[in-house]
Design an enzyme around this catalytic site. Structure first.
Site, PDB file in Angstrom:
ATOM      1  N   GLU A   1     -27.898  -8.418  89.900  1.00  0.00           N
ATOM      2  CA  GLU A   1     -27.786  -7.332  88.656  1.00  0.00           C
ATOM      3  C   GLU A   1     -26.851  -7.357  87.753  1.00  0.00           C
ATOM      4  O   GLU A   1     -26.340  -6.555  87.190  1.00  0.00           O
ATOM      5  CB  GLU A   1     -27.406  -5.975  89.776  1.00  0.00           C
TER       6      GLU A   1
ATOM      7  N   GLU B   1     -34.881  -4.993  95.935  1.00  0.00           N
ATOM      8  CA  GLU B   1     -34.169  -4.046  96.803  1.00  0.00           C
ATOM      9  C   GLU B   1     -35.071  -2.878  96.572  1.00  0.00           C
ATOM     10  O   GLU B   1     -35.720  -2.525  95.433  1.00  0.00           O
ATOM     11  CB  GLU B   1     -33.011  -4.055  96.219  1.00  0.00           C
TER      12      GLU B   1
HETATM   13  C1  GAL Z   1     -27.509  -2.520  94.707  1.00  0.00           C
HETATM   14  C2  GAL Z   1     -26.896  -3.731  94.766  1.00  0.00           C
HETATM   15  C3  GAL Z   1     -26.576  -3.868  96.401  1.00  0.00           C
HETATM   16  C4  GAL Z   1     -26.422  -2.645  96.852  1.00  0.00           C
HETATM   17  C5  GAL Z   1     -27.481  -1.760  96.633  1.00  0.00           C
HETATM   18  C6  GAL Z   1     -27.184  -0.214  97.465  1.00  0.00           C
HETATM   19  O1  GAL Z   1     -27.519  -2.022  93.315  1.00  0.00           O
HETATM   20  O2  GAL Z   1     -27.688  -4.911  94.606  1.00  0.00           O
HETATM   21  O3  GAL Z   1     -25.435  -4.694  96.617  1.00  0.00           O
HETATM   22  O4  GAL Z   1     -25.162  -2.004  96.364  1.00  0.00           O
HETATM   23  O5  GAL Z   1     -27.485  -1.296  95.264  1.00  0.00           O
HETATM   24  O6  GAL Z   1     -28.235   0.706  97.362  1.00  0.00           O
END
Ligand code: GAL
Length: 731
Positions: free
Chosen positions: A378, A450
């Site tokens: 990110e 994610e």
């Molecule tokens: C994303 C990040 C993860 C975690 C997640 C929580 O932005 O890559 O490490 O923090 O959010 O939803």
């Protein structure tokens, strides 16, 4: 020759005088955490300090006369290593293997090894310098080995399967041979496994220093592919022999192709829709310091309990034991260099590139790894930096694609695969079109790396509404992505709840984003994943999205009700009468291999007589599973189940014991919070507190073996149950 030295270290959480005595130090084995932590509400600064590990290393005359190396699998976060008062070297970064040569310093007899471990969040290296949504803990938390070789050593082996989809396959081995002085010798490659044995020998003339040697074994017949269902593995032995010395190393190999394209992901030429979760490697109490068995168990949970086909090791390389198990189980891996959102100064970038190099050199023989993450998770675009990381990955491993995980749209694509964290907001569960995300005028290989996470944190014992919505988030994303060939698949955030800093999480130092809690106990969302597995191979599943209660949901009742299943049809009985027969909803969930049944006619009037339920699942005409739900749940059984009945009496091995307060139907009681006392005696000890509360009806502990074989006796008591005694063998 490799010798493990995990045992008998002296540890002190204070500055150590390198010439001083170890009398006041604590005797420990590795993996070791510099600080055991409470489950919730602690100050993460407690593990951020400099500590010392001292060990007496004994070497034979022969070992001291040859070349010798020390190999650290992972030290959090910076290590300065001294042998007999001389500095062997320093290493920045807590997630990768590193090694130092000891030749000339190692003496026959006793040697003093000192490791100064700095577990502070040092700004000059990833993942530090800004904020990070996870804790990094401290200590020598993975194995340490010694390696003894002759004058020439095999420094690295890259086993590269070729012509994988042909009947006769080839295996190219790219070797780095490190010669103390120029000499000639012969390299032999031997490939073994599953009835196959093939060998090739080649003469080599080496100059002093590092020599790159490439040897190919061709016409390999009878080799099975590494696949998700049949992950065939072979063993490659590389040996070097000259007049004066010999060295040998063994690595496992799997033959497979893996390709992300603009129309999906293909393993061995066949389309596979990726169904994965992200894994943080942390555990309660000991943080990262969990040994082999617990690492392997995580891979087993993901593949065997949940039926996933891929795990992302967010946001750093994971233990070799975890990766080995992924190889054995047929669980693909997307691994990435350490980091979180922030890119630091030039020194920081050098450390990041070093970690990337170490990760690829260490892990490139794992067939399970199908993608290298070469971008800090990110982070913003950084053209030169990411040109460099991509080029390095391609140079060290031309066989795998690169990716970079983003949360920012329209970012520069320097990798082979565009990976996006596509977080759905609370009000919409939607997959964005890939071109809306990439801003490109054409499709590219694309992956959702994610989803979920902080958009919908959910505790295992949250009420039904929240648990259902959490589960729907996962289900809907997989369903939508399942219908779009340009999306290779979805990796949900995340597998297990994890400890975090106070600027993230629920204020108690936990991010409740897991499909499992931190003890690896499933939440409702796990039922969705489990139900996607093939019933013939993994068994039938029925999990209703309810605790079967009249008033837990807003407005009462349990309507509408998802029943997650891989059966062909479900019969629902209440009070022993057939209420209805339900079928998987293929229309609404056309993107899922096994859609849930949706019950919409179960209307309940507030206060009406509430009955028990039975759900029966059928495949064809055969009844294959039955689930029962009590209408008046009462504490009935304290179920105590260890993951293993025998562990190694090595002072290192662990197993988990899961304790569940169950009702008459055998279901855990989600709002049961009574005290629980756990005592462990005999040939093992308890990790963590002995007086706890059941959390939502469940608790789990890890039990560690002592160094003598015998019985580990575990005694559990909780006020509303009979006491339970359990024995595990340490052998
Ligand atoms: C994303 C990040 C993860 C975690 C997640 C929580 O932005 O890559 O490490 O923090 O959010 O939803």
């Amino acid at each position: 020759m490799i010798r493990n030295i995990n045992h008998d270290w002296n540890y002190a959480p204070v500055p150590y005088d390198k010439t001083g005595s170890t009398a006041k130090m604590e005797r420990v084995h590795l993996p070791h955490t510099n600080c055991e932590l409470p489950l919730t509400y602690f100050d993460e600064r407690v593990y951020q300090f400099v500590s010392h590990y001292v060990k007496t290393v004994t070497a034979t005359e022969e070992e001291a006369a040859g070349r010798s190396f020390i190999i650290f699998e992972g030290v959090m976060a910076k290590a300065d290593v001294y042998l007999n008062g001389q500095k062997l070297g320093e290493h920045w970064g807590g997630y990768t293997r590193f090694s130092f040569e000891m030749t000339g310093i190692l003496q026959a007899g006793d040697n003093t090894l000192v490791v100064e471990v700095d577990s502070r969040e040092l700004d000059d290296m990833p993942p530090f310098g800004f904020a990070i949504d996870y804790l990094t803990f401290g200590g020598i938390y993975r194995d340490v080995d010694l390696r003894f070789t002759g004058n020439t050593c095999i420094k690295n082996v890259f086993a590269r399967p070729e012509q994988v989809l042909s009947e006769k396959k080839a295996l190219r081995a790219d070797l780095t041979l490190d010669a103390a002085e120029a000499e000639s010798g012969a390299v032999t490659l031997t490939l073994r496994g599953d009835g196959v044995e093939a060998s090739i020998e080649q003469e080599v003339a080496l100059t002093a220093g590092e020599n790159a040697v490439s040897i190919t074994m061709s016409d390999l017949a009878g080799i099975r592919l590494w696949s998700l269902e049949d992950p065939a593995l072979y063993e490659l032995t590389v040996s070097y022999r000259s007049e004066n010395c010999s060295d040998e190393t063994v690595t496992r190999v799997g033959f497979r192709t893996a390709e992300f394209t603009d129309h999906g992901f293909f393993l061995n030429g066949e389309r596979v829709k990726i169904r994965g979760l992200n894994r943080h490697q942390s555990f309660p109490v000991v943080g990262y310091a969990m040994p082999r068995r617990a690492q392997r168990k995580d891979a087993e949970i993901l593949k065997c309990e949940l039926g996933l086909n891929l795990v992302r090791t967010s946001h750093y390389p994971n233990s070799k034991y975890f990766l080995d198990r992924c190889d054995e189980l047929g669980l693909m891996v997307f691994t990435e260099l350490p980091g979180w959102q922030h890119v630091g100064n030039d020194i920081w970038k050098r450390h990041a590139v070093d970690s990337l190099r170490e990760m690829i050199l260490t892990d490139r023989n794992h067939p399970s790894i199908v993608l290298w993450g070469v971008r800090i998770n990110e982070s913003k675009d950084d053209h030169d930096f990411y040109l460099e990381t991509n080029a390095l990955a391609h140079e060290l491993d031309p066989t795998r694609q690169t990716s970079g995980v983003r949360c920012i749209t329209n970012s520069e694509l320097l990798e082979d695969v565009y990976a996006m964290n596509d977080f759905c907001r609370e009000e919409v569960i939607a997959v964005r079109d890939q071109q809306v995300v990439t801003g490109l005028d054409h499709k590219v290989p694309y992956l959702i790396s994610e989803m979920g996470g902080h958009m919908y944190p959910t505790k295992r014992y949250d009420g039904e509404n929240r648990s259902i919505r959490h589960t729907e988030n996962h289900m809907m994303m997989h369903n939508t992505a399942g219908l779009d060939d340009s999306i290779s698949g979805v990796i949900g955030w995340c597998a297990f709840d994890y400890h975090t800093h106070n600027n993230f999480g629920s204020g108690d130092k936990i991010c409740y984003h897991g499909v499992y809690d931190m003890f690896r106990i499933p939440k409702m969302a796990a039922a969705f994943y489990r139900s996607q597995r093939d019933p013939k191979k993994y068994g039938p599943v029925i999990e209703a999205a309810t605790n079967w209660t009249v008033g837990d949901r807003s407005q009462g009742g349990i309507n509408p009700l998802y029943i997650f299943t891989n059966c062909d049809r479900i019969e629902v009985y209440t009070n022993d009468k057939l209420f209805g027969t339900y079928y998987p909803d293929h229309e609404t969930f056309a993107g899922l291999p096994h859609p849930p049944c949706l019950v919409t006619d179960f209307h309940v009037v507030w206060g009406q007589r509430w009955g028990s339920a039975v759900m029966r699942g059928y495949i064809g005409d055969e009844k294959v599973i039955e689930r029962r739900y009590a209408h008046k749940p009462m504490p009935t059984t304290l179920s105590v189940v260890p993951d293993d009945t025998a562990i190694s009496a090595d002072g290192i091995d662990v197993t988990r014991v899961v304790v569940k307060a169950c009702d008459q139907a055998g279901n855990p009681m989600p709002y049961f919070f009574s005290p629980l006392s756990i005592s462990v005696s005999g040939a093992g000890r308890l990790i963590g507190d002995s007086e706890v509360s059941l959390i939502g009806g469940v608790y789990a502990v890890w039990v560690k073996a002592g160094e003598e074989s015998g019985e580990i006796k575990i005694h559990l008591s909780s006020p509303r149950f009979d006491d339970v005694d359990l024995t595990i063998t340490a052998e």
